[in-house]
Write a protein that holds these residues in place. Sequence first.
Motif, PDB file in Angstrom:
ATOM      1  N   ASP A   1     -19.190  13.712  40.169  1.00 54.97           N
ATOM      2  CA  ASP A   1     -20.017  14.778  39.591  1.00 54.97           C
ATOM      3  C   ASP A   1     -21.349  14.926  40.320  1.00 54.97           C
ATOM      4  O   ASP A   1     -22.334  15.314  39.733  1.00 54.97           O
ATOM      5  CB  ASP A   1     -20.253  14.508  38.106  1.00 54.97           C
TER       6      ASP A   1
ATOM      7  N   GLY B   1     -26.257  17.383  35.552  1.00 50.52           N
ATOM      8  CA  GLY B   1     -27.043  17.169  34.339  1.00 50.52           C
ATOM      9  C   GLY B   1     -28.077  16.069  34.452  1.00 50.52           C
ATOM     10  O   GLY B   1     -28.710  15.709  33.472  1.00 50.52           O
TER      11      GLY B   1
ATOM     12  N   LYS C   1     -31.665  21.658  29.932  1.00 49.36           N
ATOM     13  CA  LYS C   1     -30.786  20.674  30.538  1.00 49.36           C
ATOM     14  C   LYS C   1     -29.619  20.389  29.612  1.00 49.36           C
ATOM     15  O   LYS C   1     -28.464  20.374  30.040  1.00 49.36           O
ATOM     16  CB  LYS C   1     -31.600  19.399  30.758  1.00 49.36           C
ATOM     17  N   GLN C   2     -29.935  20.187  28.334  1.00 50.23           N
ATOM     18  CA  GLN C   2     -28.867  19.924  27.374  1.00 50.23           C
ATOM     19  C   GLN C   2     -27.919  21.119  27.305  1.00 50.23           C
ATOM     20  O   GLN C   2     -26.717  20.971  27.340  1.00 50.23           O
ATOM     21  CB  GLN C   2     -29.451  19.696  25.977  1.00 50.23           C
TER      22      GLN C   2
ATOM     23  N   GLN D   1     -26.506  22.151  31.077  1.00 51.39           N
ATOM     24  CA  GLN D   1     -26.221  21.087  32.027  1.00 51.39           C
ATOM     25  C   GLN D   1     -26.992  21.308  33.320  1.00 51.39           C
ATOM     26  O   GLN D   1     -26.466  21.172  34.424  1.00 51.39           O
ATOM     27  CB  GLN D   1     -24.720  21.042  32.345  1.00 51.39           C
TER      28      GLN D   1
ATOM     29  N   THR E   1     -29.222  20.676  36.356  1.00 53.91           N
ATOM     30  CA  THR E   1     -29.533  19.514  37.174  1.00 53.91           C
ATOM     31  C   THR E   1     -30.908  19.745  37.772  1.00 53.91           C
ATOM     32  O   THR E   1     -31.184  20.845  38.233  1.00 53.91           O
ATOM     33  CB  THR E   1     -28.491  19.380  38.288  1.00 53.91           C
TER      34      THR E   1
END
Lengths: 342, 335, 295
Positions: free
Chosen positions: B18, B50, B208-209, B212, B214
């Motif tokens: 990932d 993330g 971010k939550q 996701q 980054t």
Amino acid sequence: MRQSEHKESNASLLQVSNLSIRLNSAAGLVHAVEDVSFTLKAGQTLGIVGESGSGKSVMARSLMNLLPRRAVAQRKGSVLLSGREISTLSERELQRLRGPDIAMIFQDPMTALNPVLTICVQVSEPLQQHLGMSKQAARARAIELLDAVGIPDAVNRIDQYPHQLSGGMRQRVVIAIALTCNPSLLIADEPTTALDVTVQRQILDLLTGLQKERHMGMLLITHDLGVVASRADFIAVMYAGRLVEVAPANTIFKSMQHPYTEALFNSIPRINDASHTRLQAIPGRPPQLHNPAPGCAFAPRCPYAQQRCHRETPPVVQAEQAEHLHACFYPVSAPVALGGVR
Amino acid sequence: MTNTSEQATPLQLRNRDDIVLRLEHLVVNFKVGKQTVQAVSDVSLDVALGETLGLVGESGCGKSTVGRAIMQLPPPSAGRVLFKGQDLSNMSGEALRQTRTGLQMIFQDPISSLNPRRKVRDIVAEGLQIWRRPNQDARVREVMEAVGLDPDTVADRRPHQFSGGQCQRICIARSLALDPDVLICDEPVSALDVSVQAQILNLLEDMKQRYQLTMVFVAHNLAVVKNVSDRVAVMYLGKLCEIGNAEAIYARPAHPYTRALLASIPDMDPDARGQQGKIPLLQGELPSPANPPSGCRFRTRCPNAQARCAEVEPVMQAVADSMTPDHFVACHYPL
Amino acid sequence: MPAKKHPKIESRAQNFARALQQVFGRGFGPGFWLAVVWLLIVAFCALFADWLPVRDPLDPVIANRLNGPFTSNLLGADGLGRDIFARLIHGARVSVVIGLTAVSIGMLIGGALGIIAGYFRGHFERALMAVLDVILAFPWLVLLLALVAFIGQSLFAISVAIGFLWIPAYARVARANTLSVVQREYVLAAKAMGASTSRILIKEVLPNVILPVLAYGLVAMGLVIIVESALAFLGLSVEAPQPTWGGMISEGKRHLATAVHVAVIPSVTMFLTVLSLNFVGDRLRSRFDVKESNL
Ligand SMILES: Nc1ncnc2c1ncn2[C@@H]1O[C@H](COP(=O)(O)OP(=O)(O)OP(=O)(O)O)[C@@H](O)[C@H]1O
Ligand SMILES: Nc1ncnc2c1ncn2[C@@H]1O[C@H](COP(=O)(O)OP(=O)(O)OP(=O)(O)O)[C@@H](O)[C@H]1O
Ligand code: SF4
Ligand code: SF4
Ligand SMILES: [Mg+2]
Ligand SMILES: [Mg+2]
């Protein structure tokens, strides 16, 4: 502070009384500074913290009459520099003051520097202009100054252009320019926000050193409460154009009175907290400075607000400790432990 | 994700599926007159989906340059930038233009990164207009609300009528408008007061939550970095010195420079004035990146430096007894 | 954005009125307005010279030769007995036409070259600057004479020749402004959004470059008028009998000993016009000189 220091006002370097500034904007008058009064003695540092957009920079600029003339709609109150009223001086007289008497470090390093001139030209210009140095002498002095503010390899850097420097170096160049004429009052508008902690340390040490040596007064605007805690003698908290609390540095940290000051301190991320700790932001939006509503500007976000707060503007009053002023009807009286939650 | 470069894969690059962003042997040089400034030399790191990577280091050490090199503005002098497995540094104009929308950057200087002649509404809508996205007005309002600006009062004003912190929020709104996968934040909160800073950091955390997102997060305030980061990378003079889990690095820095950084944080307690820690503060100046010291670049200021440090350049090695795995340091004599 | 939901959003007209008020509203002082009025009068005369109730500027009335002002003629008559007032009004046309054309040519070509050089840098910039330096190193009058000899003496030809002369100056102004704009991070930000080069040039660079260039145009126009009169002195301006201010001054110098007004009146007119242009141009330039931030 106004009452308590009237008798020794001749010893004060800078005395601001009831300063109010309104600016024009497309959406109407901006009440950028409202009824601000404070005194600064030579050799002292007044740290100013507060909400972004609360008028700190506008106030700082107005002390030097550097606000764009077109933007200022109204200006009231007096600014005494060493007992001399400066808000009524002509542009020419002001120019003579800027540099040797007051100097300013601007918040935004890139726009304070001219992108098409080399660093050398920009640092040595005031030296040539105010101190009448020759070109070579000014260049040599400029290199010394750049060295002093910690620019590595100043001899080579001096012929570069601003965009070739990193953000922090630009800021240091701006600081060097402000120090060229050894000012007696330095207004530093977020001088170290662009710098990392080690350089910040160096610069602050440099400024404090100069201050001791030359008995320079300093107005230190910053967002970093750690910086004001460690450097300022007095701390003033600004919200929506007003000074809501002024006190000696250690007093304010131990017994803050204004709910905004408290909220501000609670929203600081602490180095000892775990990663991703949710921060205690102040709920609601920062205040509108256009046509402010009557009453305390903090009322819509204040956890202690009562009916009265929405109607009347709280006056500046004296707190228990000496030299501690605040503007709140229902002050946070119980002493707050650092970082603690009430 | 194959590594075709002749150089060995650096130790600190993780072998995971990932990984969204991966820098391999990134080098950025600038020519200034006859000199070559080695702004970034051989930096390798990766960021997983993330995850937030905090990037800290002395001012002038090349943090912004790393951020810009990721965006290919300008492209790196050597090394590769892999975004979702695609090598950005090999991409040509149009393909790069398309791919780059997934990457957005918040620039260091909020005022200078807003065009003074355009209205805030147009600035925020810029990306949407370029890519002809639907429902532009609604999206503009949404992101402005998200960063705490009132769309009705600010949309028609120009940037010079805002304070530094307000400008920064406009910048953040602009970069969020395109829904990027990776957000590179170059000191996004240093111009903000602590309460707005808290709002923005919470906001970034929410984003971010939710998406996701980054992030690569450059900042000087170490408490802020710790708050937002999963991993932290410490740079000195164009090189990576230490990288690892945020908690681990703050609890037990392994590199002498990291320790010095942590020791320079201004103390919040005014009574502690002048008696900060026992750890010696950094002496001397940052050497010129045009002419970096031999061996370890930190040796001219390192209290632990030995003869070997001047001769052999330290390579990344795992920190022996760290709290977490994936903690690496480039030092011959780690703490 | 639906207007009914947001009553604060103003109509375009209101916006425009406010913008006008911001640009022209405060702080210009009476001098600026006097200059503007003067320029408006000159422009009006240039436009409507044929319809204004003045004498025929080409009609020599021998009886009036060298008459002083406020005699037979309002501002006196010249060496051939032509009405100076009428000639001034018709001469304004030449000055305005030459001024506008020359400045536009310089602005369009020079401005475009300057922006391109400043944005793309590299070889093009170096080559362009070298060529411009060579042009600037030439004595301008010699260059102008050569150009006029080459393309002729019609009003248009002279405008083009003078306009050509202005290309280097405009290219420099535009390039300098572009250079400072290009280093701003908003250009990077636009690139990061995926903006194409032409979009960046039009949306980000041009608006920041055009106003200083336009304001410079007013100042340049004043100089163009002077250049025209220099040509007239050499007998190389628009051919007689078409009245031009420069031509009038140059004719008047023959009578300096006997009838000063023949040279002085057009000189003063020209002086006032050039002064006004400079004044207005300068004021506007400082006003348009928006810093990125006022704070
Ligand atoms: N030229 C201007 N015209 C109109 N309004 C302005 C102008 N400059 C600033 N303002 C407004 O005045 C208020 C105070 O701005 P100021 O820059 O002083 O804030 P600040 O306290 O310095 O904030 P920061 O910490 O973010 O720098 C802001 O609401 C801003 O929008
Ligand atoms: N366009 C450029 N031309 C020449 N040198 C440059 C250029 N941009 C950056 N540099 C140099 O590269 C080095 C790294 O700069 P960079 O802006 O990345 O530092 P930084 O780590 O972001 O510092 P700061 O925290 O002060 O912003 C500096 O020495 C700088 O002078
Ligand atoms: S006056 Fe009222 S609203 Fe204002 S800070 Fe005090 S308690 Fe809160
Ligand atoms: S390698 Fe040597 S000089 Fe470098 S940080 Fe480690 S101990 Fe210090
Ligand atoms: Mg400010
Ligand atoms: Mg940077």
